[in-house]
Motif scaffolding. Sequence first.
Motif, short mmCIF file in Angstrom:
data_model
loop_
_atom_site.label_atom_id
_atom_site.label_comp_id
_atom_site.label_asym_id
_atom_site.label_seq_id
_atom_site.Cartn_x
_atom_site.Cartn_y
_atom_site.Cartn_z
N GLN A 27 0.84 -1.19 0.00
CA GLN A 27 0.00 0.00 0.00
C GLN A 27 0.88 1.25 0.00
O GLN A 27 2.00 1.22 0.46
N LEU A 28 0.35 2.32 -0.53
CA LEU A 28 1.05 3.60 -0.48
C LEU A 28 0.73 4.21 0.87
O LEU A 28 -0.43 4.47 1.18
N LEU A 29 1.75 4.40 1.69
CA LEU A 29 1.53 4.93 3.03
C LEU A 29 1.69 6.44 3.01
O LEU A 29 2.79 6.95 2.78
N ILE A 30 0.59 7.14 3.23
CA ILE A 30 0.60 8.60 3.32
C ILE A 30 -0.08 8.96 4.64
O ILE A 30 -1.18 8.51 4.92
N LYS A 31 0.61 9.77 5.43
CA LYS A 31 0.05 10.20 6.71
C LYS A 31 -0.19 11.70 6.66
O LYS A 31 0.68 12.46 6.26
N GLU A 32 -1.38 12.11 7.08
CA GLU A 32 -1.65 13.53 7.26
C GLU A 32 -1.26 13.86 8.69
O GLU A 32 -1.62 13.14 9.62
N SER A 33 -0.52 14.94 8.88
CA SER A 33 -0.05 15.28 10.21
C SER A 33 0.09 16.79 10.34
O SER A 33 -0.27 17.53 9.42
N LYS A 34 0.65 17.22 11.46
CA LYS A 34 0.86 18.65 11.70
C LYS A 34 2.27 18.87 12.23
O LYS A 34 2.85 18.00 12.87
N ILE A 35 2.81 20.04 11.95
CA ILE A 35 4.12 20.42 12.48
C ILE A 35 3.97 20.60 13.98
O ILE A 35 3.07 21.32 14.44
N THR A 36 4.85 19.95 14.75
CA THR A 36 4.75 19.99 16.20
C THR A 36 5.80 20.88 16.86
O THR A 36 5.58 21.36 17.96
N LYS A 37 6.93 21.07 16.20
CA LYS A 37 8.00 21.94 16.73
C LYS A 37 8.66 22.66 15.58
O LYS A 37 8.82 22.10 14.49
N VAL A 38 9.09 23.89 15.82
CA VAL A 38 9.81 24.66 14.81
C VAL A 38 11.02 25.31 15.48
O VAL A 38 10.88 26.01 16.48
N GLY A 39 12.20 25.03 14.93
CA GLY A 39 13.42 25.63 15.43
C GLY A 39 14.11 26.42 14.33
O GLY A 39 13.51 26.71 13.28
N ARG A 40 15.38 26.79 14.56
CA ARG A 40 16.12 27.55 13.55
C ARG A 40 16.55 26.67 12.38
O ARG A 40 16.46 27.06 11.23
N LYS A 41 17.02 25.46 12.68
CA LYS A 41 17.54 24.57 11.64
C LYS A 41 16.59 23.42 11.29
O LYS A 41 16.65 22.89 10.20
N TYR A 42 15.75 23.04 12.23
CA TYR A 42 14.90 21.88 12.04
C TYR A 42 13.47 22.18 12.47
O TYR A 42 13.22 23.08 13.27
N PHE A 43 12.56 21.38 11.95
CA PHE A 43 11.19 21.37 12.46
C PHE A 43 10.78 19.91 12.59
O PHE A 43 11.38 19.03 11.97
N GLU A 44 9.80 19.64 13.43
CA GLU A 44 9.40 18.26 13.69
C GLU A 44 7.95 18.02 13.31
O GLU A 44 7.10 18.90 13.47
N VAL A 45 7.72 16.82 12.82
CA VAL A 45 6.37 16.33 12.52
C VAL A 45 6.29 14.93 13.11
O VAL A 45 7.06 14.05 12.72
N ASP A 46 5.41 14.74 14.07
CA ASP A 46 5.25 13.43 14.73
C ASP A 46 6.57 12.87 15.24
O ASP A 46 6.85 11.68 15.09
#
Length: 109
Positions: A22-41
Amino acid sequence: MNIGDKVYLKAVGNMAVKYKDQLLIKESKITKVGRKYFEVDGVKFKMENKEQETGGYTADWKLYFSKQEILDEQEFQKLERDIRSKFNAFGKLDLTLDQLKRINEIINE
């Protein structure tokens, strides 16, 4: 990018192999935002190029800002394969999705 922005993650690499049926696609939201990185789940992505921070390993996820981007990429890949099979060509085509659609219409008339 802001906390709470909606994004889509598509499984790639080992994660795609794990879910090959199956094609795995997850809908999610950005949880953290920094200067160099951001996080999703809990998965880190580089701010500069939106690629997963892997620490030298193969990425498991590719980030998109709309589901349509994923669908367009899949259609592009399918048209590219179809056209290559007609011409028995290899290598990356430097064409847009619209150009591939028009070529595909012409060769399938």
